[in-house]
Design a protein around this motif. Structure first.
Motif, short mmCIF file in Angstrom:
data_model
loop_
_atom_site.label_atom_id
_atom_site.label_comp_id
_atom_site.label_asym_id
_atom_site.label_seq_id
_atom_site.Cartn_x
_atom_site.Cartn_y
_atom_site.Cartn_z
N LYS A 57 13.27 -6.24 -26.79
CA LYS A 57 14.15 -7.25 -25.99
C LYS A 57 14.51 -8.03 -26.36
O LYS A 57 14.28 -8.91 -27.69
CB LYS A 57 12.51 -6.97 -24.84
N SER A 58 15.60 -8.37 -25.41
CA SER A 58 15.70 -9.67 -25.60
C SER A 58 15.69 -10.97 -24.63
O SER A 58 15.50 -10.30 -23.64
CB SER A 58 17.67 -9.60 -25.80
N GLU A 70 9.35 -13.36 -26.21
CA GLU A 70 8.54 -13.94 -24.21
C GLU A 70 9.52 -15.01 -24.38
O GLU A 70 9.08 -16.30 -25.07
CB GLU A 70 6.98 -13.50 -24.68
N SER A 71 10.94 -14.88 -22.86
CA SER A 71 11.26 -16.36 -23.71
C SER A 71 10.85 -18.18 -22.59
O SER A 71 11.18 -18.66 -23.33
CB SER A 71 12.21 -15.74 -22.23
#
Ligand SMILES: N[C@@H](CCC(=O)N[C@@H](CS)C(=O)NCC(=O)O)C(=O)O
Length: 222
Positions: A57-58, A70-71
């Motif tokens: 994921k981005s 995880e942002s």
């Protein structure tokens, strides 16, 4: 300067990290991909897995060999390491807790509630759509989204500055602006309602030089 690589999928939460990196004055290598059929292309997700995030994921970043996903975690990690004046996540507990609250709300409240609606749209079988059940479920789930935006609107009105927590950009803005912009753009559960103070705050975020640089460098669009 640390060696930082940012895996950036178009129209994604990765803009949060790009904006934060600009706020911190940190240079970075950009690994960019457009979406394919609305999602991350397999080769791009594989590159992210190889970089150390099994979900592909981005955003994902690699900082001097350390992979972080995880942002919200990326935000806290980068601020801990490089926000030496504690401008983006303040030290004073009463201000700090406000910033942390928005960092977490961006994912765990705003995107949680809106994505529930997006997934209903994506994954409901035709018979659920045709029967009108999808519309009924969306209507019920929209209540959360409307409450979330009413809360954001009232907090911004009560606030003492033009940003979410005070008169300068904090990590709260870096995390929350994408959530608000994306949900409003897609109209996920917003029921055609308008939140003028939220819209004004989004414009204020977009007018910062650091936001503009992040958009210019990444090509981010909604
Ligand atoms: N909770 C994660 C969510 C990460 C996530 O789901 N990213 C999306 C883009 S916003 C993604 O990579 N989607 C591509 C796909 O799964 O194909 C975060 O805050 O970073």
């Amino acid at each position: 300067m640390p060696n930082i690589t940012l895996y950036f999928l178009q129209t994604s939460r990765a803009i949060r990290t790009a904006w934060l990196l600009e706020e911190l004055g940190l240079d970075y290598n950009l690994e960019f991909s457009e979406r394919q059929d609305g999602v991350g292309p397999p080769a791009f997700k594989e590159a992210i897995r190889k970089a150390g995030n099994p979900l592909g994921k981005s955003p994902t970043i690699v900082v001097d060999g350390v992979t972080v996903s995880e942002s919200g975690t990326i935000t806290e990690y980068l601020c801990e390491k490089y926000d030496s004046s504690s401008r983006l996540i303040p030290k004073d507990p009463s201000t700090r807790v406000q910033v942390l609250q928005w960092i977490h709300a961006a994912e765990a409240t705003f995107l949680l509630h809106s994505l529930a609606i997006l997934y209903m749209q994506w994954f409901s079988p035709e018979r659920v759509k045709d029967s009108g059940d999808l519309a009924t479920m969306q209507q019920a789930a929209s209540k959360n989204v409307v409450n979330d935006f009413d809360w954001l609107e009232s907090e911004l009105q009560k606030g003492k500055g033009k940003f979410l927590v005070g008169d300068h950009v904090t990590a709260a803005d870096c995390m929350m602006s994408f959530s608000a912009q994306w949900i409003l753009e897609k109209g996920l559960g917003t029921q055609g309602k308008k939140w003028p103070t939220v819209e004004e705050w989004i414009k204020t975020c977009e007018a910062t030089e650091t936001w503009k640089k992040a958009v210019q460098k990444t090509g981010h669009k909604l």
